[in-house]
Design a protein around this motif. Structure first.
Motif, PDB file in Angstrom:
ATOM      1  N   ASP A  51      -0.635  12.414   9.161  1.00 12.32           N
ATOM      2  CA  ASP A  51      -0.759  11.271  10.049  1.00 12.32           C
ATOM      3  C   ASP A  51      -1.963  11.478  10.952  1.00 12.32           C
ATOM      4  O   ASP A  51      -2.051  12.485  11.652  1.00 12.32           O
ATOM      5  CB  ASP A  51       0.519  11.154  10.889  1.00 12.32           C
ATOM      6  N   GLY A  93      -2.976  -1.602   4.141  1.00  9.68           N
ATOM      7  CA  GLY A  93      -1.938  -1.632   3.112  1.00  9.68           C
ATOM      8  C   GLY A  93      -1.723  -0.279   2.475  1.00  9.68           C
ATOM      9  O   GLY A  93      -2.218   0.742   2.933  1.00  9.68           O
ATOM     10  N   ARG A  94      -0.969  -0.302   1.380  1.00 12.64           N
ATOM     11  CA  ARG A  94      -0.632   0.924   0.646  1.00 12.64           C
ATOM     12  C   ARG A  94      -1.592   1.087  -0.523  1.00 12.64           C
ATOM     13  O   ARG A  94      -1.829   0.144  -1.283  1.00 12.64           O
ATOM     14  CB  ARG A  94       0.810   0.839   0.148  1.00 12.64           C
ATOM     15  N   HIS A  95      -2.158   2.272  -0.650  1.00  8.34           N
ATOM     16  CA  HIS A  95      -3.132   2.566  -1.700  1.00  8.34           C
ATOM     17  C   HIS A  95      -2.808   3.919  -2.320  1.00  8.34           C
ATOM     18  O   HIS A  95      -2.377   4.830  -1.627  1.00  8.34           O
ATOM     19  CB  HIS A  95      -4.554   2.637  -1.132  1.00  8.34           C
ATOM     20  N   THR A  96      -3.066   4.051  -3.608  1.00  7.01           N
ATOM     21  CA  THR A  96      -2.912   5.330  -4.294  1.00  7.01           C
ATOM     22  C   THR A  96      -4.263   5.715  -4.879  1.00  7.01           C
ATOM     23  O   THR A  96      -4.931   4.884  -5.492  1.00  7.01           O
ATOM     24  CB  THR A  96      -1.857   5.237  -5.413  1.00  7.01           C
ATOM     25  N   SER A 150      -1.070   9.067  -1.714  1.00  7.31           N
ATOM     26  CA  SER A 150      -0.655   7.721  -1.346  1.00  7.31           C
ATOM     27  C   SER A 150      -1.034   7.490   0.111  1.00  7.31           C
ATOM     28  O   SER A 150      -0.646   8.265   0.984  1.00  7.31           O
ATOM     29  CB  SER A 150       0.864   7.589  -1.529  1.00  7.31           C
ATOM     30  N   ASN A 152      -1.189   4.882   3.488  1.00  7.90           N
ATOM     31  CA  ASN A 152      -0.726   3.687   4.195  1.00  7.90           C
ATOM     32  C   ASN A 152      -1.731   3.469   5.310  1.00  7.90           C
ATOM     33  O   ASN A 152      -1.770   4.229   6.275  1.00  7.90           O
ATOM     34  CB  ASN A 152       0.676   3.894   4.756  1.00  7.90           C
ATOM     35  N   VAL A 154      -3.648   1.245   8.270  1.00  9.80           N
ATOM     36  CA  VAL A 154      -3.568   0.183   9.263  1.00  9.80           C
ATOM     37  C   VAL A 154      -4.918   0.127   9.961  1.00  9.80           C
ATOM     38  O   VAL A 154      -5.448   1.164  10.375  1.00  9.80           O
ATOM     39  CB  VAL A 154      -2.447   0.471  10.302  1.00  9.80           C
TER      40      VAL A 154
END
Length: 185
Positions: A51, A93-96, A150, A152, A154
Motif C-alpha cells: 500500500d 481501477g483494478r489492473h493485472t 494485481s 488497485n 485510485v
C-alpha cells in the motif's frame, strides 16, 4: 511462476521521478517465503499487499515497482531468482500486470563455473537499475520466470491538473510508454 524453483520470497521497491513524493505507505519491503502447493504445483502465491500513496503535479517519472525474487540454491544460499519492473497503471481501477523476470548472467565459462562453485551468482548491487535504461545494454541477462501483480489504482485531481485518464484512453499493453496514455488538455 518460477519453474524448477521453490521456497521463494520477494523484495520490492518503487522508482519514480524527482517531482513525485510518497505521502503514505512503504517505498520498499520484503515478503514472506512461499512454497508450491499440491493444488497449484507450478505457481507460487505470496498474497502480499503493498500500500503506497504518491503525490505529484507532473506525470514525468511515473512510479514503477521493481520486484526482486530470491530463493535457496543447491547449497542453501539465498540467490537472486529474478528481477523485473513495471509502471504502476495510470488509469483508476483494478489492473493485472505480468512481469517477465530475468537474472544477470556471467559473460565467460570460467565466471559461470566460479559462481556455481562458490555459490555467488551475479546480481545487481541496487535493483533499482532494473527500472532505468542506463547501462542496461551492456548487461547480459537470461529470462527466468514471471511475476503477476494485481493493482488497485485510485487517482485524485488528475482532470483538475489537466490530464485525462478516462477508461476510453486505457492502453491494452503495459509495454506502451506511460506518457502515450496521458493526454494534456
Amino acid at each position: 511462476q518460477f519453474p524448477g524453483f521453490d521456497d521463494l520470497y520477494c523484495k520490492f521497491c518503487f522508482v519514480y521521478g524527482q517531482d513525485w513524493v510518497p505521502t503514505a505507505g512503504l517505498e520498499e519491503g520484503i515478503s514472506q517465503i512461499t512454497s508450491k502447493s499440491e493444488v497449484a504445483p507450478t505457481t507460487l502465491v505470496w498474497n502480499f499487499p503493498i500500500d503506497i500513496t504518491f503525490k505529484s503535479t507532473n506525470p514525468s517519472g511515473w512510479p514503477q515497482i521493481v520486484i526482486s525474487v530470491y530463493g535457496p540454491d543447491f547449497f542453501g544460499n539465498d540467490v537472486v531468482r529474478g528481477y523485473g519492473a513495471v509502471h504502476v497503471p495510470f488509469t483508476p481501477g483494478r489492473h493485472t500486470r505480468t512481469i517477465a523476470m530475468f537474472v544477470p548472467e556471467s559473460t565467460s565459462r570460467l565466471q559461470k563455473f566460479t559462481s556455481w562453485f562458490t555459490g555467488r551468482r551475479p546480481e545487481f548491487t541496487d535493483p533499482r537499475v532494473v527500472a532505468q535504461g542506463e547501462g542496461r545494454e551492456v548487461t547480459r541477462v537470461r529470462s527466468q520466470g514471471f511475476v503477476t501483480i494485481s493493482f488497485n489504482v485510485v487517482t485524485k485531481d488528475m482532470k483538475r491538473l489537466g490530464y485525462d485518464v478516462s477508461p476510453s484512453d486505457m492502453q491494452s499493453s503495459s509495454l506502451v510508454p506511460v506518457t502515450e496514455g496521458i493526454h494534456k488538455h
